[in-house]
Design an enzyme around this catalytic site. Structure first.
Site, PDB file in Angstrom:
ATOM      1  N   SER A 135      53.929  28.660  43.264  1.00  0.00           N
ATOM      2  CA  SER A 135      53.277  29.491  41.478  1.00  0.00           C
ATOM      3  C   SER A 135      54.386  29.353  40.213  1.00  0.00           C
ATOM      4  O   SER A 135      53.578  29.112  39.665  1.00  0.00           O
ATOM      5  CB  SER A 135      54.630  30.556  41.566  1.00  0.00           C
ATOM      6  OG  SER A 135      54.546  31.608  43.156  1.00  0.00           O
ATOM      7  N   ILE A 160      44.847  23.761  50.053  1.00  0.00           N
ATOM      8  CA  ILE A 160      43.718  22.635  49.240  1.00  0.00           C
ATOM      9  C   ILE A 160      42.567  23.693  50.199  1.00  0.00           C
ATOM     10  O   ILE A 160      42.105  23.272  51.018  1.00  0.00           O
ATOM     11  CB  ILE A 160      43.387  21.495  48.232  1.00  0.00           C
ATOM     12  CG1 ILE A 160      44.408  21.102  48.006  1.00  0.00           C
ATOM     13  CG2 ILE A 160      41.857  21.526  47.450  1.00  0.00           C
ATOM     14  CD1 ILE A 160      45.079  21.984  47.084  1.00  0.00           C
ATOM     15  N   GLN A 282      40.254  66.326  60.186  1.00  0.00           N
ATOM     16  CA  GLN A 282      40.386  66.603  58.984  1.00  0.00           C
ATOM     17  C   GLN A 282      41.292  65.059  58.591  1.00  0.00           C
ATOM     18  O   GLN A 282      41.901  64.489  57.741  1.00  0.00           O
ATOM     19  CB  GLN A 282      41.204  67.330  58.627  1.00  0.00           C
ATOM     20  CG  GLN A 282      41.171  67.336  57.232  1.00  0.00           C
ATOM     21  CD  GLN A 282      42.083  69.010  56.127  1.00  0.00           C
ATOM     22  OE1 GLN A 282      43.279  69.029  57.208  1.00  0.00           O
ATOM     23  NE2 GLN A 282      41.445  69.967  56.073  1.00  0.00           N
ATOM     24  N   ILE A 341      42.085  53.208  62.371  1.00  0.00           N
ATOM     25  CA  ILE A 341      40.837  54.470  62.573  1.00  0.00           C
ATOM     26  C   ILE A 341      40.234  54.279  64.034  1.00  0.00           C
ATOM     27  O   ILE A 341      40.044  54.687  64.945  1.00  0.00           O
ATOM     28  CB  ILE A 341      39.980  54.042  61.450  1.00  0.00           C
ATOM     29  CG1 ILE A 341      40.870  55.129  60.217  1.00  0.00           C
ATOM     30  CG2 ILE A 341      39.106  54.877  62.249  1.00  0.00           C
ATOM     31  CD1 ILE A 341      39.284  55.071  59.252  1.00  0.00           C
ATOM     32  N   GLY A 343      42.376  52.343  66.031  1.00  0.00           N
ATOM     33  CA  GLY A 343      42.733  52.470  67.442  1.00  0.00           C
ATOM     34  C   GLY A 343      43.499  51.318  68.373  1.00  0.00           C
ATOM     35  O   GLY A 343      42.948  49.876  67.740  1.00  0.00           O
ATOM     36  N   GLU A 367      45.376  31.731  44.493  1.00  0.00           N
ATOM     37  CA  GLU A 367      45.371  32.302  43.098  1.00  0.00           C
ATOM     38  C   GLU A 367      46.016  32.499  42.378  1.00  0.00           C
ATOM     39  O   GLU A 367      46.104  33.225  41.467  1.00  0.00           O
ATOM     40  CB  GLU A 367      43.290  32.282  42.853  1.00  0.00           C
ATOM     41  CG  GLU A 367      43.027  31.220  43.319  1.00  0.00           C
ATOM     42  CD  GLU A 367      40.986  31.727  42.849  1.00  0.00           C
ATOM     43  OE1 GLU A 367      41.249  32.410  41.271  1.00  0.00           O
ATOM     44  OE2 GLU A 367      40.388  31.149  43.026  1.00  0.00           O
TER      45      GLU A 367
HETATM   46  N1  CAA Z   1      44.606  30.734  29.260  1.00  0.00           N
HETATM   47  C1  CAA Z   1      45.905  29.164  28.472  1.00  0.00           C
HETATM   48  N2  CAA Z   1      46.237  28.840  28.272  1.00  0.00           N
HETATM   49  C2  CAA Z   1      47.786  29.436  28.861  1.00  0.00           C
HETATM   50  C3  CAA Z   1      47.380  30.635  29.985  1.00  0.00           C
HETATM   51  C4  CAA Z   1      46.317  30.945  30.165  1.00  0.00           C
HETATM   52  N3  CAA Z   1      45.981  31.571  30.421  1.00  0.00           N
HETATM   53  N4  CAA Z   1      48.947  30.611  30.190  1.00  0.00           N
HETATM   54  C5  CAA Z   1      49.622  30.539  30.114  1.00  0.00           C
HETATM   55  N5  CAA Z   1      49.311  28.900  29.196  1.00  0.00           N
HETATM   56  C6  CAA Z   1      49.538  27.835  28.113  1.00  0.00           C
HETATM   57  C7  CAA Z   1      50.740  28.885  27.710  1.00  0.00           C
HETATM   58  O1  CAA Z   1      50.513  29.348  26.729  1.00  0.00           O
HETATM   59  C8  CAA Z   1      51.923  27.158  27.434  1.00  0.00           C
HETATM   60  O2  CAA Z   1      50.965  26.849  26.306  1.00  0.00           O
HETATM   61  P1  CAA Z   1      51.568  26.165  25.326  1.00  0.00           P
HETATM   62  O3  CAA Z   1      53.208  24.987  25.971  1.00  0.00           O
HETATM   63  O4  CAA Z   1      51.165  24.917  24.429  1.00  0.00           O
HETATM   64  O5  CAA Z   1      52.384  26.943  24.448  1.00  0.00           O
HETATM   65  C9  CAA Z   1      51.624  26.358  29.056  1.00  0.00           C
HETATM   66  O6  CAA Z   1      50.240  27.261  28.882  1.00  0.00           O
HETATM   67  C10 CAA Z   1      52.899  26.921  29.220  1.00  0.00           C
HETATM   68  O7  CAA Z   1      52.997  28.350  30.108  1.00  0.00           O
HETATM   69  P2  CAA Z   1      54.133  28.958  29.731  1.00  0.00           P
HETATM   70  O8  CAA Z   1      55.521  28.572  29.187  1.00  0.00           O
HETATM   71  O9  CAA Z   1      53.864  30.686  30.738  1.00  0.00           O
HETATM   72  O10 CAA Z   1      54.343  28.545  31.713  1.00  0.00           O
HETATM   73  P3  CAA Z   1      54.673  28.368  33.158  1.00  0.00           P
HETATM   74  O11 CAA Z   1      55.164  27.903  33.955  1.00  0.00           O
HETATM   75  O12 CAA Z   1      55.700  29.282  32.215  1.00  0.00           O
HETATM   76  O13 CAA Z   1      53.741  28.982  33.967  1.00  0.00           O
HETATM   77  C11 CAA Z   1      52.563  30.659  35.337  1.00  0.00           C
HETATM   78  C12 CAA Z   1      53.133  30.832  34.169  1.00  0.00           C
HETATM   79  C13 CAA Z   1      51.611  32.234  35.079  1.00  0.00           C
HETATM   80  C14 CAA Z   1      53.460  31.351  36.742  1.00  0.00           C
HETATM   81  C15 CAA Z   1      51.728  30.247  36.506  1.00  0.00           C
HETATM   82  O14 CAA Z   1      53.076  29.197  36.448  1.00  0.00           O
HETATM   83  C16 CAA Z   1      50.620  30.201  36.986  1.00  0.00           C
HETATM   84  O15 CAA Z   1      49.842  31.025  37.346  1.00  0.00           O
HETATM   85  N6  CAA Z   1      51.598  30.498  38.726  1.00  0.00           N
HETATM   86  C17 CAA Z   1      50.860  30.840  40.088  1.00  0.00           C
HETATM   87  C18 CAA Z   1      49.655  29.501  39.942  1.00  0.00           C
HETATM   88  C19 CAA Z   1      48.900  30.075  41.168  1.00  0.00           C
HETATM   89  O16 CAA Z   1      47.825  30.408  41.003  1.00  0.00           O
HETATM   90  N7  CAA Z   1      47.929  28.560  41.873  1.00  0.00           N
HETATM   91  C20 CAA Z   1      46.928  28.525  42.801  1.00  0.00           C
HETATM   92  C21 CAA Z   1      46.234  27.409  42.662  1.00  0.00           C
HETATM   93  S1  CAA Z   1      44.660  27.442  43.315  1.00  0.00           S
HETATM   94  C22 CAA Z   1      44.346  28.203  44.784  1.00  0.00           C
HETATM   95  O17 CAA Z   1      45.191  29.500  45.128  1.00  0.00           O
HETATM   96  C23 CAA Z   1      43.968  27.360  45.720  1.00  0.00           C
HETATM   97  C24 CAA Z   1      42.688  27.230  46.266  1.00  0.00           C
HETATM   98  O18 CAA Z   1      41.694  26.818  46.959  1.00  0.00           O
HETATM   99  C25 CAA Z   1      42.479  29.205  46.242  1.00  0.00           C
END
Ligand code: CAA
Length: 384
Positions: A135, A160, A282, A341, A343, A367
């Site tokens: 996260s 990944i 129902q 449903i 069972g 994600e």
């Molecule tokens: N668009 C553009 N920039 C963004 C943004 C967005 N949506 N969200 C954040 N940023 C930028 C911020 O503006 C900030 O930039 P500045 O430093 O220039 O101001 C920078 O990124 C840091 O942002 P935060 O301070 O908000 O970052 P954070 O460390 O607090 O994290 C979080 C925020 C939302 C928790 C993020 O870490 C997050 O989304 N975590 C989850 C990760 C995730 O989704 N992982 C899944 C991986 S993919 C996967 O699942 C694998 C697969 O193969 C399916």
């Protein structure tokens, strides 16, 4: 009255849905149970999707792709997931892996890689998470160090999707440790690059036909021009990518839920207890009604988010998170009710709904967990 459609899918999109459904019913659904049982990548499904340009439909026409918009891409993923959730990760992860290029790469890099994905020469995976950075993605430690005309990558990525099956990888790595999220950059790494290797496939609850593995980078030297966008912009690109692709996970959740609802409906009409079909009771009707209602609400939110993804609206961050969160929670409830449903039969592998329930679970996790989605939504609401 104006001569435009008011609030319904354009005809083209309905046509795409019908085409994908036909292919999936005939050539993807038959392999779903086996992919789950054996934990093997459904190559036959890939070939079927590839033959119809549904393996990476989002690749723009100028890079040799089908040029499907975000809504059409969501519908493709939804329909594939209705038949086989593991197979739906083929178009979904191809979008996830290539979106950083589409959003931020040089024209040269786009020209080098996107046509290969469009042509089905290889899939593209997305390497963000690490063993100690899930996260909290910005706390990653995979390192990229500049060495003349090259970057040298070292580190471990975890969870990944399609790792090992994909030829290409978008890899996020720290280029300036002092700058935290502003010191992260994105790169294209190829499976064939010296020093790239993979862990054993994870033993998962669901989506067993889609391999999830660790990816190791051991002094991987790549040409300097494989950086995606400017140095230090990788984290923003990763987040922007997820804004778009959380919509595709929502679509995957819709498809899994639709598959479970369809099966539960037909079963309820066939299965007789107390002298009549269980659909006549129902109590069961109330369950079916709730399942259909939740699914349709999730679908409307997902399609609204897909429209925002296509237009690049400013509130996509909020809508992408909301759609993914709502649709995946709905999918978990709907698939669990489908098992109920059926069972005792629903609890066995003789019927597909237990697989759908296990497959739905991951949509609440990857994600970004649904707790992270709520953080994203709340931050957007509070920003105003
Ligand atoms: N668009 C553009 N920039 C963004 C943004 C967005 N949506 N969200 C954040 N940023 C930028 C911020 O503006 C900030 O930039 P500045 O430093 O220039 O101001 C920078 O990124 C840091 O942002 P935060 O301070 O908000 O970052 P954070 O460390 O607090 O994290 C979080 C925020 C939302 C928790 C993020 O870490 C997050 O989304 N975590 C989850 C990760 C995730 O989704 N992982 C899944 C991986 S993919 C996967 O699942 C694998 C697969 O193969 C399916």
């Amino acid at each position: 009255m104006a001569d435009f459609d008011v609030y319904r899918l354009p005809e083209d999109h309905e046509t795409i849905r019908a085409a994908v459904r036909e292919i999936c019913d005939a050539r993807v659904a038959p392999h779903a149970a086996e992919a789950d049982e054996t934990g093997t990548f459904p190559k036959a499904s890939y070939d079927a999707l590839r033959a119809s340009d549904f393996h990476a439909p989002h690749i723009p026409v100028e890079y040799g792709g089908a040029g499907a918009d975000a809504l059409a891409t969501a519908i493709v993923i939804e329909e594939v997931a209705r038949a086989c959730a593991s197979s739906s990760l083929i178009p979904a992860v191809n979008k996830l892996g290539t979106m950083p290029l589409i959003l931020a790469a040089s024209e040269d890099l786009k020209q080098r890689y996107l046509p290969k994905v469009a042509a089905g020469e290889g899939m593209f995976s997305y390497c963000l998470s690490e063993p100690e950075a899930g996260s909290d993605a910005a706390s990653m430690t995979t390192r990229a160090v500049r060495d003349g005309d090259h970057w040298v990558l070292n580190g471990v990525k975890r969870w990944i999707t399609n790792a090992g099956e994909s030829e290409y990888y978008t890899v996020f790595a720290v280029t300036d440790p002092a700058a935290r999220s502003r010191g992260i950059s994105a790169f294209v790494v190829e499976k064939s690059d010296a020093g790239v290797s993979f862990g054993a496939p994870e033993k998962k609850l669901g989506i067993k036909g889609s391999p999830t593995r660790e990816v190791y980078f051991d002094n991987v030297r790549i040409p300097a021009d494989r950086i995606i966008g400017a140095e230090g912009t990788g984290f923003a690109t990763a987040m922007q990518t997820l804004d778009h692709t959380r919509v595709t996970i929502a679509a995957q959740a819709l498809g899994i839920a639709q598959g479970a609802l369809d099966f539960a409906l037909s079963y309820a009409k066939e299965r007789k207890q107390f002298g009549k079909p269980i659909a006549d009771f129902q109590g069961l009707q109330f369950m079916l009604a709730d399942m259909g209602m939740k699914l349709e609400a999730a679908r409307q939110l997902t399609y609204a988010a897909a429209g925002k993804s296509e237009r690049g609206d400013a509130d996509l961050t909020y809508f992408g998170a909301a759609a993914k969160c709502f649709a995946s929670d709905a999918a978990m409830e709907i698939t669990t009710d489908a098992v109920q449903i059926l069972g005792g039969y629903g609890y066995t592998r003789d019927y597909p709904v237990e697989r759908m329930m296990r497959d739905a679970k991951i949509t609440q996790i990857y994600e970004g967990t649904n707790q992270v989605q709520r953080i994203v939504m709340a931050r957007q609401l509070l920003k105003g």
